[in-house]
Design an enzyme around this catalytic site. Structure first.
Site, PDB file in Angstrom:
ATOM      1  N   ASP A   1       0.840  -1.212   0.000  1.00 25.63           N
ATOM      2  CA  ASP A   1       0.000   0.000   0.000  1.00 25.63           C
ATOM      3  C   ASP A   1       0.869   1.254   0.000  1.00 25.63           C
ATOM      4  O   ASP A   1       0.562   2.228  -0.679  1.00 25.63           O
ATOM      5  CB  ASP A   1      -0.868   0.051   1.267  1.00 25.63           C
ATOM      6  CG  ASP A   1      -2.201  -0.653   1.078  1.00 25.63           C
ATOM      7  OD1 ASP A   1      -2.351  -1.361   0.081  1.00 25.63           O
ATOM      8  OD2 ASP A   1      -3.074  -0.484   1.946  1.00 25.63           O
TER       9      ASP A   1
ATOM     10  N   ASP B   1       8.250   3.481   8.350  1.00 27.98           N
ATOM     11  CA  ASP B   1       7.656   3.311   9.688  1.00 27.98           C
ATOM     12  C   ASP B   1       7.159   1.889   9.953  1.00 27.98           C
ATOM     13  O   ASP B   1       6.688   1.599  11.047  1.00 27.98           O
ATOM     14  CB  ASP B   1       6.596   4.382  10.008  1.00 27.98           C
ATOM     15  CG  ASP B   1       5.280   4.239   9.271  1.00 27.98           C
ATOM     16  OD1 ASP B   1       5.209   3.463   8.298  1.00 27.98           O
ATOM     17  OD2 ASP B   1       4.319   4.934   9.668  1.00 27.98           O
TER      18      ASP B   1
ATOM     19  N   CYS C   1       0.982   4.713  12.047  1.00 27.24           N
ATOM     20  CA  CYS C   1       0.378   5.335  10.850  1.00 27.24           C
ATOM     21  C   CYS C   1      -0.880   6.144  11.164  1.00 27.24           C
ATOM     22  O   CYS C   1      -1.243   7.022  10.378  1.00 27.24           O
ATOM     23  CB  CYS C   1      -0.002   4.268   9.840  1.00 27.24           C
ATOM     24  SG  CYS C   1       1.271   3.096   9.435  1.00 27.24           S
TER      25      CYS C   1
END
Ligand code: KQY
Length: 291
Positions: A136, A142, A282
């Site tokens: 994605d 992260d 996120c």
């Protein structure tokens, strides 16, 4: 506030601090927000959905609510694609920031110059790729690697050589081992083992409203599950747990040692979050205190 999706790390502002001496012995923090450009992680063809018009307004809105100076930026960049150590070093991945679906008109050096100008960093460490399965975001850092403190990083790792993430972990380990940070320190690399491979079930795929605007969610897709995707709060580390007892517990052990002054808080059921491609880091964003 309206938005197209929940990933505030990516559509929200990145806060930056300027510490200046206001009078002898006194430092004042000036906080501002960077308003990056955003294209749903890859644009209409390659991104996660085709209408991100509301996401584009999120950072501006927050910065204005907070009454902070806003630094608009035209380059496409999501907050989850960068980590900084606060002392001049930035970590990122080539897979994401050099991806042709973000800023095809910019060279690596030009992107570095923008990061240096806006984040105030002096050195960028480029990991080749992010976590296996993190399609994605095209390998956001992260999910792959983050700072514990300057000179110390946590790296998403597997000991299982048959897992496709093994190669990615090993190449990042090699880059980090052969790099120094902005202050010429060698990195201490702490391996944070990923959970055993997790795959989307048919029931989970069926549970997602798929209206044709978003990337399809398909059963059997490997989930981008990583314990590196935690959030550092004041006094606590908020960490995802995926229902894999062995590696959930190991992550808590490693994080507790890495952050001895923080309480490690488990978010059980983080599998539900990872079904949409991200995790705790996120969907959060830290904001430095202003005086
Ligand atoms: O990794 C992140 N910072 C966000 C994940 C977004 C996934 C979108 N489907």
């Amino acid at each position: 506030m309206s938005m197209n999706d929940s990933w505030f790390r990516d559509s929200g502002p990145t806060f930056v601090v300027n510490k200046s001496k206001s009078s002898p012995g006194k430092t004042t923090n000036k906080v501002a927000g960077i308003d990056w450009n955003f294209n749903s992680w890859g644009g209409a063809e390659d991104g996660c959905y085709t209408d991100w018009s509301l996401d584009l307004l999120v950072a501006k809105k927050i910065i204005s609510v907070e009454r902070l100076p806003r630094f608009p930026q035209s380059i496409i960049l999501e907050g989850g694609s960068i980590h900084v150590d606060g002392e001049g070093t930035c970590l990122t991945t080539e897979e994401c920031l050099l991806n042709k679906n973000r800023n095809p008109h910019l060279t690596k050096v030009q992107i570095e110059d923008e990061l240096k100008a806006y984040l105030g960093v002096k050195k960028i460490i480029w990991l080749p790729r992010g976590l296996y399965g993190d399609d994605d975001t095209n390998g956001h850092v992260d999910n792959m690697c983050c700072f514990v403190k300057p000179g110390v990083v946590l790296l998403s790792w597997t000991d299982d050589k048959s897992d496709p993430h093994y190669e990615r972990g090993a190449e990042a380990f090699s880059v980090l081992s052969n790099s120094t940070d902005a202050n010429s320190r060698k990195f201490e690399i702490i391996k944070l083992h990923i959970p055993g491979p997790l795959f989307m079930t048919q029931e989970e795929a069926d549970g997602v409203i798929q209206d044709g605007n978003g990337k399809p969610r398909l059963a059997s897709t490997r989930l981008a599950a990583s314990y590196v995707n935690f959030y550092i709060a004041n006094g606590a580390i908020i960490t995802p747990q995926f229902g894999d007892k062995k590696w959930d517990d190991e992550a808590v052990r490693v994080l507790s040692l890495a952050f001895p002054d923080h309480e490690v808080v488990r978010i059980e059921g983080a599998r539900e979050i990872v079904l949409a491609g991200g995790n705790i880091h996120c969907i959060t964003q830290q904001q430095p205190a202003c005086p």
